[in-house]
Design a protein around this motif. Structure first.
Motif, mmCIF file in Angstrom:
data_model
loop_
_atom_site.group_PDB
_atom_site.id
_atom_site.type_symbol
_atom_site.label_atom_id
_atom_site.label_comp_id
_atom_site.label_asym_id
_atom_site.label_seq_id
_atom_site.Cartn_x
_atom_site.Cartn_y
_atom_site.Cartn_z
ATOM 1 N N LEU A 1 -7.791 -11.109 2.789
ATOM 2 C CA LEU A 1 -7.157 -10.742 1.320
ATOM 3 C C LEU A 1 -6.184 -10.005 1.259
ATOM 4 C CD1 LEU A 1 -7.555 -11.339 -1.808
ATOM 5 C CD2 LEU A 1 -9.139 -9.274 -1.612
ATOM 6 N N PHE B 1 -17.519 -9.713 -3.843
ATOM 7 C CA PHE B 1 -15.915 -10.047 -2.949
ATOM 8 C C PHE B 1 -15.257 -11.060 -3.569
ATOM 9 C CE2 PHE B 1 -13.538 -11.979 0.166
ATOM 10 C CZ PHE B 1 -12.580 -11.102 0.457
ATOM 11 N N VAL C 1 -8.615 1.083 3.981
ATOM 12 C CA VAL C 1 -10.018 1.225 3.782
ATOM 13 C C VAL C 1 -11.157 0.444 4.299
ATOM 14 C CG1 VAL C 1 -11.705 0.812 1.833
ATOM 15 C CG2 VAL C 1 -9.705 2.054 1.361
ATOM 16 N N THR C 2 -10.416 -0.865 4.619
ATOM 17 C CA THR C 2 -11.413 -1.961 5.518
ATOM 18 C C THR C 2 -11.559 -1.240 7.006
ATOM 19 O OG1 THR C 2 -10.484 -3.679 4.018
ATOM 20 C CG2 THR C 2 -11.369 -4.176 6.200
ATOM 21 N N PHE C 3 -10.511 -0.737 7.407
ATOM 22 C CA PHE C 3 -10.526 -0.182 8.879
ATOM 23 C C PHE C 3 -11.294 0.953 8.986
ATOM 24 C CE2 PHE C 3 -6.523 -2.714 10.022
ATOM 25 C CZ PHE C 3 -7.436 -3.698 10.794
ATOM 26 N N PHE D 1 -12.843 -1.199 -3.387
ATOM 27 C CA PHE D 1 -12.782 -0.035 -2.550
ATOM 28 C C PHE D 1 -14.271 0.450 -2.726
ATOM 29 C CE2 PHE D 1 -8.215 1.681 -3.236
ATOM 30 C CZ PHE D 1 -7.972 0.955 -2.122
ATOM 31 N N ASN E 1 -3.384 -0.238 1.408
ATOM 32 C CA ASN E 1 -4.621 0.663 0.888
ATOM 33 C C ASN E 1 -5.945 -0.085 1.359
ATOM 34 O OD1 ASN E 1 -2.872 2.735 0.263
ATOM 35 N ND2 ASN E 1 -3.162 2.492 -1.881
ATOM 36 N N LEU E 2 -5.966 -1.320 1.058
ATOM 37 C CA LEU E 2 -6.885 -2.239 1.064
ATOM 38 C C LEU E 2 -7.231 -2.357 2.531
ATOM 39 C CD1 LEU E 2 -9.158 -3.757 -0.284
ATOM 40 C CD2 LEU E 2 -7.967 -5.833 -0.555
ATOM 41 N N LEU F 1 -12.099 6.962 -3.827
ATOM 42 C CA LEU F 1 -10.605 6.285 -3.940
ATOM 43 C C LEU F 1 -10.644 5.126 -5.123
ATOM 44 C CD1 LEU F 1 -9.814 5.698 0.001
ATOM 45 C CD2 LEU F 1 -8.758 7.416 -1.867
ATOM 46 N N VAL G 1 -5.318 6.649 2.658
ATOM 47 C CA VAL G 1 -5.146 5.898 1.274
ATOM 48 C C VAL G 1 -4.823 7.123 0.259
ATOM 49 C CG1 VAL G 1 -6.101 4.678 -0.344
ATOM 50 C CG2 VAL G 1 -6.341 3.841 2.199
ATOM 51 N N TYR H 1 -11.887 -9.188 3.968
ATOM 52 C CA TYR H 1 -10.822 -8.234 3.502
ATOM 53 C C TYR H 1 -9.507 -8.132 3.865
ATOM 54 C CZ TYR H 1 -14.981 -6.291 1.042
ATOM 55 O OH TYR H 1 -16.069 -6.106 0.418
ATOM 56 N N TYR I 1 -3.368 4.813 -10.564
ATOM 57 C CA TYR I 1 -2.562 3.567 -10.746
ATOM 58 C C TYR I 1 -2.596 3.011 -11.995
ATOM 59 C CZ TYR I 1 -0.498 2.429 -6.156
ATOM 60 O OH TYR I 1 0.060 2.429 -4.950
ATOM 61 N N LEU J 1 1.722 -2.111 -1.399
ATOM 62 C CA LEU J 1 1.241 -0.753 -1.271
ATOM 63 C C LEU J 1 -0.276 -0.790 -1.219
ATOM 64 C CD1 LEU J 1 3.424 2.018 -3.098
ATOM 65 C CD2 LEU J 1 2.880 2.043 -0.560
ATOM 66 N N ASN J 2 -0.594 -1.589 -2.340
ATOM 67 C CA ASN J 2 -2.163 -1.873 -2.656
ATOM 68 C C ASN J 2 -2.856 -2.430 -1.313
ATOM 69 O OD1 ASN J 2 -3.859 -1.038 -5.024
ATOM 70 N ND2 ASN J 2 -1.706 -1.057 -5.669
ATOM 71 N N GLN K 1 -16.608 -1.115 -0.359
ATOM 72 C CA GLN K 1 -16.638 -0.747 0.973
ATOM 73 C C GLN K 1 -16.823 0.917 0.933
ATOM 74 O OE1 GLN K 1 -13.935 -2.820 3.515
ATOM 75 N NE2 GLN K 1 -12.548 -3.057 1.655
#
Lengths: 103, 255
Positions: free
Chosen positions: A11, B20, A48-50, B58, A44-45, B66, A63, A8, B74, A40-41, B61
């Motif tokens: 990506l 994924f 969320v991954t962290f 999202f 955000n990704l 979200l 986020v 992630y 969006y 920005l996306n 995960q």
């Protein structure tokens, strides 16, 4: 078990790079805005991954706030674009047309 | 570096990897489409594709709320706003991408982005990212109500002040958008004087949506002013002098 977070993160790094490249290369103001949204996306990704990797809800809360700020930013930015190009009685919407302050 | 990733994929289930891969494909295709599309409308639609892919990631995960907010805010609001502005400005035509006035811009952009991306990926491979304190603001997994309830508790307890600040930010953004979208008041003055003259239709080249609505209202205000001046009707006496003529005009500027 879900996929490793490294995929992630990679990506989102690629997505951020594409957005940054588009922002630097494109001349249309609206498309430049869309590239900002891409960046920005990607951020955000990453957040969320962290949040998943650290098992912490704080990343998702951040986020949530980024979504709100992005919406406000788009509203004000597009308002500025509309105001500029209505005042100039519209040719194109390229950034090169905005040379009114050129010396 | 690849070996580590391959081992980690083998641990994960095949469904997760497939989800994924498909979502990443749509995200990247949409992102490249935004950059290379000549028509801004096509770029906006490609942006929708990317946003949906990110929403799927999202969900993958455990960020269900979200993902829903991503689709609603969006894809539902921001892209529609983009399309509205594209149509409003009438710029939905193809543009020449090959034209680039600054000769060094594209090679510089390629070099800058490629080097920074390589640096990021190398950093990601070299470093162990799972550092820092775990679960500062509350655990993500194993909470009652799942991640949606956990996010709600975090936003309304730990992050209550930022939440209120975003409310203020949204109000400021709305007011700013309204102020930016208004026509400047000094541009209205010549219109109003010309509306009384026969054939006066405002200056050419300044035709906006406001003009179509504004001109009949201005003519109405002028007619009321003429009627008052000729003694046909009388306005209430408690109004201040300046307010009589300004009020109908000010109301017509509201939309």
């Amino acid at each position: 078990m879900s996929l490793s977070g490294n995929w992630y993160l990679a990506l989102s790094a690629v997505l951020f790079a594409i957005g940054a490249f588009g922002l630097l290369v494109r001349r249309n103001v609206l498309v430049m805005f869309m590239c900002v949204e891409l960046m920005l996306n990607a951020a955000n990704l990453t957040l969320v991954t962290f949040a998943r990797m650290l098992n912490d809800i704080g990343g998702q809360a951040l986020v949530f706030f980024v979504l709100v700020v992005a919406a406000a930013e788009v509203v004000v930015g597009l308002g500025i674009v509309v105001a500029i190009f209505r005042r100039r009685s519209g040719e194109g919407t390229t950034a090169d047309d905005l040379h009114i302050m050129k010396g | 570096m690849l070996g580590v990733l391959v081992v980690q994929v083998a641990v994960a289930t095949k469904v997760d990897a497939a989800v994924f891969a498909i979502a990443a494909f749509f995200v990247l295709v949409g992102a490249i489409g935004v950059v290379v599309a000549r028509n801004p409308v096509h770029a906006a639609l490609m942006l929708v594709m990317t946003l949906f892919g990110v929403a799927v990631l999202f969900v993958e995960q455990q960020a269900n709320f979200l993902a829903a907010a991503q689709v609603i805010v969006y894809a539902g609001a921001i892209v529609v706003l983009f399309l509205f502005v594209i149509m409003f400005l009438g710029v939905d035509r193809r543009e020449n991408i090959a034209f680039e006035p600054l000769r060094a811009q594209r090679p510089l952009a390629v070099g800058l982005v490629a080097s920074s991306l390589a640096g990021l990926l190398l950093l990601g491979v070299a470093a162990h990212w799972s550092v820092g304190a775990h679960s500062v603001a509350g655990q993500l997994r194993g909470q009652p109500g799942g991640d949606v309830a956990a996010l709600g508790r975090a936003v309304f307890t730990t992050y209550l002040f930022p939440f209120e600040a975003t409310a203020a930010l949204l109000v400021i953004a709305v007011v700013g958008a309204v102020v930016l979208a208004r026509r400047p008041p000094q541009a209205r003055r010549p219109d109003r004087e010309q509306a009384a003259a026969p054939g006066g239709d405002g200056p050419p080249g300044d035709r906006t949506a406001g003009d179509v609505v504004g001109d009949p209202m201005d003519a109405l205000a002028q007619a009321v002013a003429n009627a008052v001046a000729s003694g046909l009707v009388s306005l209430p006496e408690d109004l201040p002098e300046g307010q009589r003529q300004e009020e109908p005009v000010g109301e017509s500027a509201a939309p």
